[in-house]
Design a protein around this motif. Structure first.
Motif, mmCIF file in Angstrom:
data_model
loop_
_atom_site.group_PDB
_atom_site.id
_atom_site.type_symbol
_atom_site.label_atom_id
_atom_site.label_comp_id
_atom_site.label_asym_id
_atom_site.label_seq_id
_atom_site.Cartn_x
_atom_site.Cartn_y
_atom_site.Cartn_z
ATOM 1 N N VAL A 45 0.871 -1.011 0.003
ATOM 2 C CA VAL A 45 0.065 -0.047 0.018
ATOM 3 C C VAL A 45 0.977 1.190 0.077
ATOM 4 O O VAL A 45 2.165 1.217 0.367
ATOM 5 N N PRO A 46 0.281 2.602 -0.508
ATOM 6 C CA PRO A 46 1.078 3.677 -0.370
ATOM 7 C C PRO A 46 1.541 3.943 1.011
ATOM 8 O O PRO A 46 2.528 4.657 1.310
ATOM 9 N N PHE A 47 0.395 3.793 1.946
ATOM 10 C CA PHE A 47 0.631 4.192 3.332
ATOM 11 C C PHE A 47 -0.408 3.455 4.100
ATOM 12 O O PHE A 47 -1.401 2.737 3.671
ATOM 13 N N SER A 48 -0.235 3.383 5.335
ATOM 14 C CA SER A 48 -1.650 2.825 6.311
ATOM 15 C C SER A 48 -2.000 3.995 7.259
ATOM 16 O O SER A 48 -1.149 5.046 7.421
ATOM 17 N N VAL A 49 -3.117 3.803 7.936
ATOM 18 C CA VAL A 49 -3.512 4.906 8.894
ATOM 19 C C VAL A 49 -4.210 4.115 9.843
ATOM 20 O O VAL A 49 -4.613 2.819 9.805
ATOM 21 N N ALA A 50 -4.230 4.741 11.076
ATOM 22 C CA ALA A 50 -4.846 4.237 12.180
ATOM 23 C C ALA A 50 -5.384 5.384 13.185
ATOM 24 O O ALA A 50 -4.827 6.488 13.247
ATOM 25 N N VAL A 51 -6.795 5.220 13.872
ATOM 26 C CA VAL A 51 -7.127 6.259 14.471
ATOM 27 C C VAL A 51 -7.461 5.896 15.888
ATOM 28 O O VAL A 51 -7.904 4.843 16.151
ATOM 29 N N ALA A 83 -4.143 4.901 -3.517
ATOM 30 C CA ALA A 83 -2.950 5.676 -4.274
ATOM 31 C C ALA A 83 -3.511 7.094 -4.368
ATOM 32 O O ALA A 83 -2.787 8.130 -4.454
ATOM 33 N N ASP A 84 -4.795 7.430 -4.492
ATOM 34 C CA ASP A 84 -5.197 8.762 -4.804
ATOM 35 C C ASP A 84 -5.738 9.636 -3.605
ATOM 36 O O ASP A 84 -6.452 10.503 -3.752
ATOM 37 N N GLU A 85 -5.469 8.719 -2.323
ATOM 38 C CA GLU A 85 -6.188 9.503 -1.277
ATOM 39 C C GLU A 85 -5.165 10.005 -0.409
ATOM 40 O O GLU A 85 -3.953 9.350 -0.305
ATOM 41 N N ASP A 86 -5.385 11.148 0.459
ATOM 42 C CA ASP A 86 -4.413 11.417 1.247
ATOM 43 C C ASP A 86 -4.662 10.928 2.787
ATOM 44 O O ASP A 86 -5.695 10.362 3.050
ATOM 45 N N PRO A 87 -3.739 10.925 3.730
ATOM 46 C CA PRO A 87 -4.019 10.100 4.850
ATOM 47 C C PRO A 87 -5.075 10.492 5.681
ATOM 48 O O PRO A 87 -5.826 9.706 6.327
ATOM 49 N N LEU A 88 -5.445 11.804 5.708
ATOM 50 C CA LEU A 88 -6.537 12.238 6.525
ATOM 51 C C LEU A 88 -8.102 11.611 6.000
ATOM 52 O O LEU A 88 -8.805 11.127 6.860
ATOM 53 N N HIS A 89 -8.213 11.519 4.812
ATOM 54 C CA HIS A 89 -9.388 10.918 4.327
ATOM 55 C C HIS A 89 -9.486 9.617 4.475
ATOM 56 O O HIS A 89 -10.466 9.008 4.771
ATOM 57 N N ALA A 90 -8.357 9.002 4.325
ATOM 58 C CA ALA A 90 -8.092 7.568 4.429
ATOM 59 C C ALA A 90 -8.678 7.133 5.835
ATOM 60 O O ALA A 90 -9.224 6.313 6.409
ATOM 61 N N PRO A 116 10.463 -0.909 9.270
ATOM 62 C CA PRO A 116 11.517 -0.197 8.216
ATOM 63 C C PRO A 116 12.306 -1.119 7.673
ATOM 64 O O PRO A 116 13.066 -0.874 6.452
ATOM 65 N N GLY A 117 12.550 -2.474 8.263
ATOM 66 C CA GLY A 117 13.668 -3.344 7.709
ATOM 67 C C GLY A 117 13.095 -4.033 6.190
ATOM 68 O O GLY A 117 13.690 -4.468 5.546
ATOM 69 N N ARG A 118 11.861 -4.003 6.173
ATOM 70 C CA ARG A 118 11.231 -4.545 5.013
ATOM 71 C C ARG A 118 9.897 -4.116 4.131
ATOM 72 O O ARG A 118 9.648 -4.438 3.333
ATOM 73 N N ALA A 119 9.346 -2.936 4.939
ATOM 74 C CA ALA A 119 8.181 -2.345 4.334
ATOM 75 C C ALA A 119 8.623 -0.993 4.085
ATOM 76 O O ALA A 119 9.028 -0.454 5.091
ATOM 77 N N ALA A 120 8.058 -0.451 2.725
ATOM 78 C CA ALA A 120 8.376 0.694 2.543
ATOM 79 C C ALA A 120 7.103 1.881 2.929
ATOM 80 O O ALA A 120 7.618 3.038 2.595
ATOM 81 N N TRP A 121 6.154 1.458 3.443
ATOM 82 C CA TRP A 121 5.294 2.427 3.515
ATOM 83 C C TRP A 121 5.040 2.808 5.263
ATOM 84 O O TRP A 121 5.238 2.030 6.063
ATOM 85 N N PRO A 122 4.672 4.078 5.256
ATOM 86 C CA PRO A 122 4.558 4.591 6.662
ATOM 87 C C PRO A 122 2.955 4.440 7.269
ATOM 88 O O PRO A 122 2.268 4.188 6.567
ATOM 89 N N THR A 123 2.920 4.611 8.446
ATOM 90 C CA THR A 123 1.866 4.363 9.067
ATOM 91 C C THR A 123 1.427 5.668 9.802
ATOM 92 O O THR A 123 2.473 6.321 10.575
#
Length: 189
Positions: A45-51, A83-90, A116-123
């Motif tokens: 995924v481009p990124f993940s989110v949690a609330v 891919a077309d979403e910003d983190p806040l909206h996600a 960070p050793g194997r995944a490129a996406w931020p949370t």
């Protein structure tokens, strides 16, 4: 601290090693000593989110079965960004889909890398502390059975201290919310 003087690897090639719900990309890299190697990177995924939702003295969590570890766990509502979403909206989308919560406020809390050793996406972690409205959760994915869990903050702290919380975003969000003054410090158990 990031120091540009420290040696980095140079990517000289990439190919998709596996693509399904997870996307693994094999990178061919040139190491600082001039040698070549391959390195698999999770680019699912481009990124993940949690609330983290705070409602008075309680937190509102997700309770989900996680097949990979064969257990029910407490975690934060969230998921992968599009891919077309910003983190806040996600984060808003995931919170509404999973728990049926539409927050009155949603603020960025912290960004970290889960692996960070194997995944490129931020949370990207978000926090909501100023109220919300209820709507109907989206139950269209049969593999995602999410239950709402209302829990006093003291109980969450006790579960963390006992090692019964295993979800990294939940633990990071709890600690960062305390450091930033959104929640009291973790309680000693």
């Amino acid at each position: 601290m990031d120091d540009d003087r420290e040696p980095r690897w140079t990517t000289i090639g990439r190919s998709v090693a596996y693509e399904g719900r997870v996307r693994l990309v094999e990178h061919t890299v040139l190491l600082p000593d001039g040698s070549r190697t391959s390195f698999d990177v999770d680019e699912s995924v481009p990124f993940s989110v949690a609330v983290l939702v705070v409602d008075g003295a309680d937190v509102l969590l997700s309770r989900q079965y996680r097949y990979a570890i064969d257990r029910w766990i407490y975690d934060l509502p969230g998921g992968g960004g599009l891919a077309d979403e910003d983190p806040l909206h996600a984060a808003q989308r995931e919170l509404e889909e999973e728990l049926g919560i539409v927050p009155d406020d949603l603020r960025h809390l912290h960004t970290f890398f889960m692996n960070p050793g194997r995944a490129a996406w931020p949370t990207h972690l978000f926090i909501s502390t100023a109220g919300f409205a209820w709507t109907r959760p989206d139950a269209s994915d049969p593999a995602e059975q999410v239950r709402l869990a209302r829990m006093p903050l003291a109980e969450l702290d006790a579960l963390i201290a006992q090692g019964l919380v295993v979800d990294p975003p939940l633990m990071v969000a709890r600690a960062i919310a305390a450091v930033k003054g959104h929640l009291p410090p973790l309680r000693r158990v």
